[in-house]
Design an enzyme around this catalytic site. Structure first.
Site, PDB file in Angstrom:
ATOM      1  N   HIS A   1      -5.038 -28.492 -45.347  1.00  0.00           N
ATOM      2  CA  HIS A   1      -6.444 -28.552 -45.741  1.00  0.00           C
ATOM      3  C   HIS A   1      -6.789 -27.676 -46.944  1.00  0.00           C
ATOM      4  O   HIS A   1      -7.967 -27.453 -47.227  1.00  0.00           O
ATOM      5  CB  HIS A   1      -7.374 -28.193 -44.573  1.00  0.00           C
ATOM      6  CG  HIS A   1      -7.393 -29.199 -43.477  1.00  0.00           C
ATOM      7  ND1 HIS A   1      -8.473 -29.359 -42.632  1.00  0.00           N
ATOM      8  CD2 HIS A   1      -6.476 -30.113 -43.068  1.00  0.00           C
ATOM      9  CE1 HIS A   1      -8.215 -30.317 -41.754  1.00  0.00           C
ATOM     10  NE2 HIS A   1      -6.994 -30.785 -42.001  1.00  0.00           N
TER      11      HIS A   1
ATOM     12  N   GLU B   1      -6.767 -38.387 -40.329  1.00  0.00           N
ATOM     13  CA  GLU B   1      -6.463 -37.932 -38.968  1.00  0.00           C
ATOM     14  C   GLU B   1      -7.549 -37.036 -38.384  1.00  0.00           C
ATOM     15  O   GLU B   1      -7.581 -36.845 -37.173  1.00  0.00           O
ATOM     16  CB  GLU B   1      -5.118 -37.211 -38.945  1.00  0.00           C
ATOM     17  CG  GLU B   1      -5.121 -35.851 -39.580  1.00  0.00           C
ATOM     18  CD  GLU B   1      -4.353 -34.827 -38.731  1.00  0.00           C
ATOM     19  OE1 GLU B   1      -3.719 -35.208 -37.754  1.00  0.00           O
ATOM     20  OE2 GLU B   1      -4.440 -33.639 -39.066  1.00  0.00           O
ATOM     21  N   ASN B   2      -8.442 -36.504 -39.217  1.00  0.00           N
ATOM     22  CA  ASN B   2      -9.541 -35.667 -38.728  1.00  0.00           C
ATOM     23  C   ASN B   2     -10.899 -36.332 -38.914  1.00  0.00           C
ATOM     24  O   ASN B   2     -11.938 -35.662 -38.874  1.00  0.00           O
ATOM     25  CB  ASN B   2      -9.553 -34.319 -39.447  1.00  0.00           C
ATOM     26  CG  ASN B   2      -8.274 -33.533 -39.281  1.00  0.00           C
ATOM     27  OD1 ASN B   2      -7.593 -33.221 -40.249  1.00  0.00           O
ATOM     28  ND2 ASN B   2      -7.921 -33.216 -38.047  1.00  0.00           N
TER      29      ASN B   2
ATOM     30  N   HIS C   1      -2.967 -35.294 -35.144  1.00  0.00           N
ATOM     31  CA  HIS C   1      -4.126 -35.656 -34.316  1.00  0.00           C
ATOM     32  C   HIS C   1      -4.280 -37.163 -34.176  1.00  0.00           C
ATOM     33  O   HIS C   1      -5.359 -37.642 -33.794  1.00  0.00           O
ATOM     34  CB  HIS C   1      -5.405 -35.061 -34.915  1.00  0.00           C
ATOM     35  CG  HIS C   1      -5.470 -33.568 -34.836  1.00  0.00           C
ATOM     36  ND1 HIS C   1      -5.510 -32.885 -33.644  1.00  0.00           N
ATOM     37  CD2 HIS C   1      -5.497 -32.618 -35.814  1.00  0.00           C
ATOM     38  CE1 HIS C   1      -5.557 -31.575 -33.881  1.00  0.00           C
ATOM     39  NE2 HIS C   1      -5.544 -31.394 -35.191  1.00  0.00           N
TER      40      HIS C   1
ATOM     41  N   ASP D   1      -6.901 -34.905 -46.001  1.00  0.00           N
ATOM     42  CA  ASP D   1      -7.532 -35.055 -44.693  1.00  0.00           C
ATOM     43  C   ASP D   1      -9.060 -35.078 -44.768  1.00  0.00           C
ATOM     44  O   ASP D   1      -9.688 -34.106 -45.190  1.00  0.00           O
ATOM     45  CB  ASP D   1      -7.123 -33.894 -43.781  1.00  0.00           C
ATOM     46  CG  ASP D   1      -5.628 -33.613 -43.800  1.00  0.00           C
ATOM     47  OD1 ASP D   1      -5.069 -33.484 -44.897  1.00  0.00           O
ATOM     48  OD2 ASP D   1      -5.037 -33.476 -42.722  1.00  0.00           O
TER      49      ASP D   1
END
Length: 275
Positions: free
Chosen positions: A185, A44-45, A73, A13
């Protein structure tokens, strides 16, 4: 098997602007140094820590990403819905309800003459209750089987529970080149090749500033943990980002001969050298 797909990398991510810039800084060199045929990144982040936009997707593609995956997300940015609808190289989880959600959950991509199947799937344990991830992945694997249609198959399992990610690895063993987890993460220390030849790691970690709480500035997460009160929104940390991911080499059957962690830049790279 169409052709020998030799080496590819997946990166976890990407969290916010500073960490997109870390990708831009390091990825072009890594592609050359590692001889990568393809690069897939979970994004996605990427837009302010939540979701995707056209400009953030373009920045990662221009840096050398061939395919971007998403997660829980996926639809946090209003303009991201249009990008997910129109950009075939951008995947949201394949177990959103079929025919009811924009975008695609899997794609067969021709990269340097090779056919790479990428599947993005969302876990259900401690997550939003989407459709069954195992049924969804089975559908995509059957649509483009490894060694018949696809030269390599990568599954990004975006999930909270390590057990669910582990189960997906064994579910795909012998049918995918790599099953790798995202969402937590934090890079796990279990990169290995499963008994039937699928490379596996429970979580690739994030491309982000590790002087943080999973990529976010520490003040607001600490406030919520210690007081249960919200004082503002989460903001991405802005320090030097570490690129975290995995490097995979495949054989003539499209299964894995090698998997190694990649950690470049920032804090973690001081402890773990690049492949």
């Amino acid at each position: 098997m169409l052709r020998l797909f030799n080496a590819f990398s997946f990166f976890g991510d990407v969290v916010g602007r500073a960490d997109r810039h870390a990708v831009v800084r390091h990825l072009p060199r890594l592609r050359g140094d590692l001889g990568l045929d393809a690069v897939v990144i979970n994004a996605e982040n990427a837009a302010g820590g939540f979701g995707i936009t056209q400009s953030t997707a373009d920045e990662l593609f221009e840096a050398g990403a061939d395919v971007l995956t998403l997660g829980n997300h996926s639809f946090d940015q209003a303009q991201g819905i249009r990008v997910i609808e129109n950009e075939p190289r951008l995947l949201r989880p394949c177990n959103y309800p079929q025919g009811q959600v924009p975008g695609r959950g899997a794609g067969l991509f021709n990269v340097k003459g090779y056919n790479l199947l990428v599947i993005n799937v969302h876990g259900r344990v401690f997550m939003d209750a989407l459709d069954d991830p195992f049924v969804a992945v089975e559908r995509e694997l059957n649509a483009a089987p490894l060694g018949d249609v696809a030269d390599a198959v990568l599954v990004d399992m975006h999930a909270e529970a390590t057990s669910e990610k582990n189960a997906m690895g064994y579910f795909c063993d012998g049918r995918a080149s790599l099953v790798v987890g995202t969402h937590q993460h934090v890079p796990t220390a279990d990169a290995r090749i499963l008994p039937d030849g699928t490379a596996y790691q429970t979580d690739a970690g994030m491309c982000g500033d590790y002087n943080s709480i999973i990529g976010m500035q520490t003040e607001e997460p600490l406030r919520r943990f210690t007081t249960r009160m919200r004082g503002g929104r989460f903001e991405p940390a802005t320090g030097d980002g570490t690129l975290c991911g995995v490097f995979v080499q495949t054989n003539a059957r499209g299964l894995a001969d090698r998997i190694e962690p990649i950690r470049v830049g920032g804090q973690l790279a001081k402890q773990v050298p690049v492949v």
